[in-house]
Design an enzyme around this catalytic site. Sequence first.
Site, PDB file in Angstrom:
ATOM      1  N   THR A 184       0.994  -1.216  -0.049  1.00 38.69           N
ATOM      2  CA  THR A 184       0.127   0.006  -0.043  1.00 38.69           C
ATOM      3  C   THR A 184       0.820   1.253  -0.164  1.00 38.69           C
ATOM      4  OG1 THR A 184      -0.069   0.102   2.306  1.00 38.69           O
ATOM      5  CG2 THR A 184      -1.785  -1.043   1.461  1.00 38.69           C
ATOM      6  N   GLU A 328      -5.662  -4.251  -0.475  1.00 38.00           N
ATOM      7  CA  GLU A 328      -6.039  -5.319   0.459  1.00 38.00           C
ATOM      8  C   GLU A 328      -6.986  -6.410  -0.371  1.00 38.00           C
ATOM      9  OE1 GLU A 328      -5.450  -2.278   1.266  1.00 38.00           O
ATOM     10  OE2 GLU A 328      -4.310  -2.166   3.104  1.00 38.00           O
ATOM     11  N   LYS A 439     -14.429  16.800  11.168  1.00 40.21           N
ATOM     12  CA  LYS A 439     -15.083  17.060  12.419  1.00 40.21           C
ATOM     13  C   LYS A 439     -15.684  18.449  12.854  1.00 40.21           C
ATOM     14  CE  LYS A 439     -15.123  14.748  16.930  1.00 40.21           C
ATOM     15  NZ  LYS A 439     -14.619  14.242  17.824  1.00 40.21           N
ATOM     16  N   TRP A 444     -20.133  15.382  12.022  1.00 36.42           N
ATOM     17  CA  TRP A 444     -19.234  14.851  10.744  1.00 36.42           C
ATOM     18  C   TRP A 444     -19.728  15.396   9.490  1.00 36.42           C
ATOM     19  CZ3 TRP A 444     -14.792  12.855  12.218  1.00 36.42           C
ATOM     20  CH2 TRP A 444     -14.966  12.064  13.493  1.00 36.42           C
TER      21      TRP A 444
HETATM   22  P1  ADP Z   1      -3.653   3.209  -2.504  1.00 36.29           P
HETATM   23  O1  ADP Z   1      -3.781   4.620  -1.602  1.00 36.29           O
HETATM   24  O2  ADP Z   1      -2.442   2.768  -1.953  1.00 36.29           O
HETATM   25  O3  ADP Z   1      -3.680   3.341  -3.596  1.00 36.29           O
HETATM   26  P2  ADP Z   1      -5.678   1.858  -2.370  1.00 36.29           P
HETATM   27  O4  ADP Z   1      -5.650   1.817  -3.799  1.00 36.29           O
HETATM   28  O5  ADP Z   1      -5.767   0.335  -1.657  1.00 36.29           O
HETATM   29  O6  ADP Z   1      -4.524   2.467  -1.805  1.00 36.29           O
HETATM   30  O7  ADP Z   1      -6.817   2.511  -1.812  1.00 36.29           O
HETATM   31  C1  ADP Z   1      -7.976   2.114  -1.313  1.00 36.29           C
HETATM   32  C2  ADP Z   1      -8.923   3.153  -1.065  1.00 36.29           C
HETATM   33  O8  ADP Z   1      -9.266   4.285  -1.918  1.00 36.29           O
HETATM   34  C3  ADP Z   1     -10.338   2.888  -0.274  1.00 36.29           C
HETATM   35  O9  ADP Z   1     -10.186   2.443   0.873  1.00 36.29           O
HETATM   36  C4  ADP Z   1     -11.329   4.053  -0.310  1.00 36.29           C
HETATM   37  O10 ADP Z   1     -10.913   5.057   0.753  1.00 36.29           O
HETATM   38  C5  ADP Z   1     -10.642   4.872  -1.763  1.00 36.29           C
HETATM   39  N1  ADP Z   1     -11.350   4.526  -2.712  1.00 36.29           N
HETATM   40  C6  ADP Z   1     -11.200   3.564  -3.922  1.00 36.29           C
HETATM   41  N2  ADP Z   1     -12.308   3.625  -4.729  1.00 36.29           N
HETATM   42  C7  ADP Z   1     -13.096   4.573  -4.257  1.00 36.29           C
HETATM   43  C8  ADP Z   1     -14.416   4.907  -4.761  1.00 36.29           C
HETATM   44  N3  ADP Z   1     -14.933   4.724  -5.779  1.00 36.29           N
HETATM   45  N4  ADP Z   1     -14.811   6.006  -4.252  1.00 36.29           N
HETATM   46  C9  ADP Z   1     -14.362   6.509  -2.959  1.00 36.29           C
HETATM   47  N5  ADP Z   1     -13.374   6.004  -2.445  1.00 36.29           N
HETATM   48  C10 ADP Z   1     -12.566   5.077  -3.197  1.00 36.29           C
END
Ligand code: ADP
Length: 543
Positions: A184, A328, A439, A444
């Site tokens: 990540t 993940e 917040k 929120w």
């Molecule tokens: P990185 O930041 O390492 O690229 P990821 O690709 O695993 O991490 O990111 C996952 C996160 O991206 C999710 O937990 C969520 O917060 C956000 N995310 C992914 N797709 C969407 C979506 N369609 N709408 C809102 N948030 C999203």
Amino acid sequence: MLGMMMHRPLSIISLLEYAAEAHPDAGMVSVRTEGDLHRQSYRECFARTAQLAHALGKLGVKPGDRVATLAWNGYRHLELYYAISGSGAICHTINPRLSAEQAIYIINHAEDSVIFVDTHFVPIIAGLKEHLPSDLKVVIMTDRAHMPDTEFEALCYEELLDGQPTTYDWPEMDENTASGLCYTSGTTGNPKGALYSHRSNVLHALMVAAIMGPGLGQGANVLPVVPLFHVNAWGLPYVAPLLGVNLIFPGAAMDGPSIFKLMDSEKVYSAWGVPTIWMGLLAEIKAQGRPPEGFGDVVIGGSAAPRSMIQKFEEMGVNVNHAWGMTEMSPIGTHGAQPPRVNALPMEEKLDIKQRQGRRCWGVDLKIVGDDGQRQPHDGKAIGELFVRGNAVVSGYFKNEEASAKAMDADGWFGTGDVASISPDGYLTIQDRAKDLIKSGGEWISSIDLENVAMAHPGIASCAAIGVRHPKWDERPVLVAVAADESKPTLDDLRDHMGEHFAKWQLPDDIIWVDALPLTATGKVSKLTLRQQLSDYKHPEVA
Ligand code: ADP
């Protein structure tokens, strides 16, 4: 009583082997670092993958070894995906946009034995080399004629393949054997490794193919702008050979005009990527006065697809599939393929639904948990932290017990860090990342909601809503925005425009204009950077 059926272990190489035989017409087109356009069928790819697997053996790569890649989207990267996993080693994709510190950390943490590098990224390796294991072998992904001069010893990809047999005795492995590793981006603390298996990646491919396949059809041209160097390019390297669709790899050229040109010339039907990429494409579509020829579908994920973006695509006849997932989860958790009832709705009602993050894929279970630790109903109103469970969800992090223990709940569900609600008809709405929620006075405010409405204002090209510290209210929302043109709206204009959708106390207190928003290594707006930049922000009334 057990069923009397064969047990054949699920294996990644079987996907490419299948495509080589059953989809001989399909394959991939790659914009190469050498500067030209390269075409190859899955059949040719499978033969070269065998050659590469022999070459890996000659380099001393053994089952379980980690082999790293640092490369754009292209056919050689796809060959690496299959040859590394197929021969029993683990394909560790590295994001070239990571900081030097993060890249050094993950290469050492993964204990990579070989790293395959695109010519563009040779300077990155040169800069890191003294911090990397001295026995790390470096292979440059080009032919002899294009090999750059390097101060360190480097091997040539095409030379390694040359003369190797075009068939390989692919080993039969336990389907739980590790196949891939992706860290990540680690916006807080060190990056954490998701260690995929043959079983998880094949099941993920099947589950994505089941929902995306009907919309695509065999022979469709699909553009993964989402990178092979992060989160398995949303599974496309495995899904495409399975479905017999063609992959159009953009290489390094991901700006709006380059993407438009490639889509137009290759008649791309479906394009997959994060919202920031589509901002560039939409600007080029506006400049050209038309969408690229053959464009009919866009998959948007990685961060929330703004409503105004979905509307622009839909109005030009391009179906928007808004998906959600994370590293993940291999990474896809939900998809935005809609039933006919939704597609037939008037635009505004359709947007209300498409703006949500879709419905879960088969094999992914979702639950939301309130502050009190209680599971919340799927009534579209209750909000809580989103937990997931499934065949393609991590059960912990690679060599990181502390992070593993933190991520999983007592029942074995993985905590996503997202705050969400789920409607009775199964639609997920991501309210925010828990750390991005604003917040104010104990209540929120969703930054995603604020951004969506602000971006519907014609004067705003893109924006991010950030919570800044406030002596009385704890945090207050401030909008950091990029103007669409010279005529920037005033704060009052904007608050008027947003007032229809929000209570007064939820509206931003200030608007800060910038030329561009900072991006993370995965092309999302970096709210962490913005929060750091605004750490000394003085609220107008407090100044
Ligand atoms: P990185 O930041 O390492 O690229 P990821 O690709 O695993 O991490 O990111 C996952 C996160 O991206 C999710 O937990 C969520 O917060 C956000 N995310 C992914 N797709 C969407 C979506 N369609 N709408 C809102 N948030 C999203």
